[in-house]
Design a protein around this motif. Structure first.
Motif: not given
Length: 85
Positions: A13-18, A23-27
């Protein structure tokens, strides 16, 4: 090209973040175990609404943290595109 190291893994599995401006992020996490080896695949990182506060630099990161070494993952590109309604 088949990579035995990836085939024998129980969980890849990988963790993806925008990271949006301010500095608001979606993970989210994605499990790649069921994805076909040797083919290009698309992985959705997240969705966001284009608001005035989201204007600016947008970046992403992809990571996986475990004691198991992994190999064979190639990232061809990252695309930010409008969602089809």
């Amino acid at each position: 090209m088949k990579d035995e190291g990836l085939c024998n893994m129980r969980n890849f599995s990988v963790t993806l973040t925008i990271i949006l401006p301010r500095s608001k992020s979606l993970t989210r996490s994605a499990n790649l175990k069921e994805k076909p080896l040797g083919n290009w695949i698309e992985i959705l990182v997240g969705e966001f609404t284009m608001l005035p506060e989201n204007v600016g630099d947008i970046s992403f990161k992809l990571g996986e943290y475990s004691s198991d070494w992994k190999k064979g993952l190639v990232v061809k590109c990252a695309t930010i595109r409008p969602k089809n309604h």
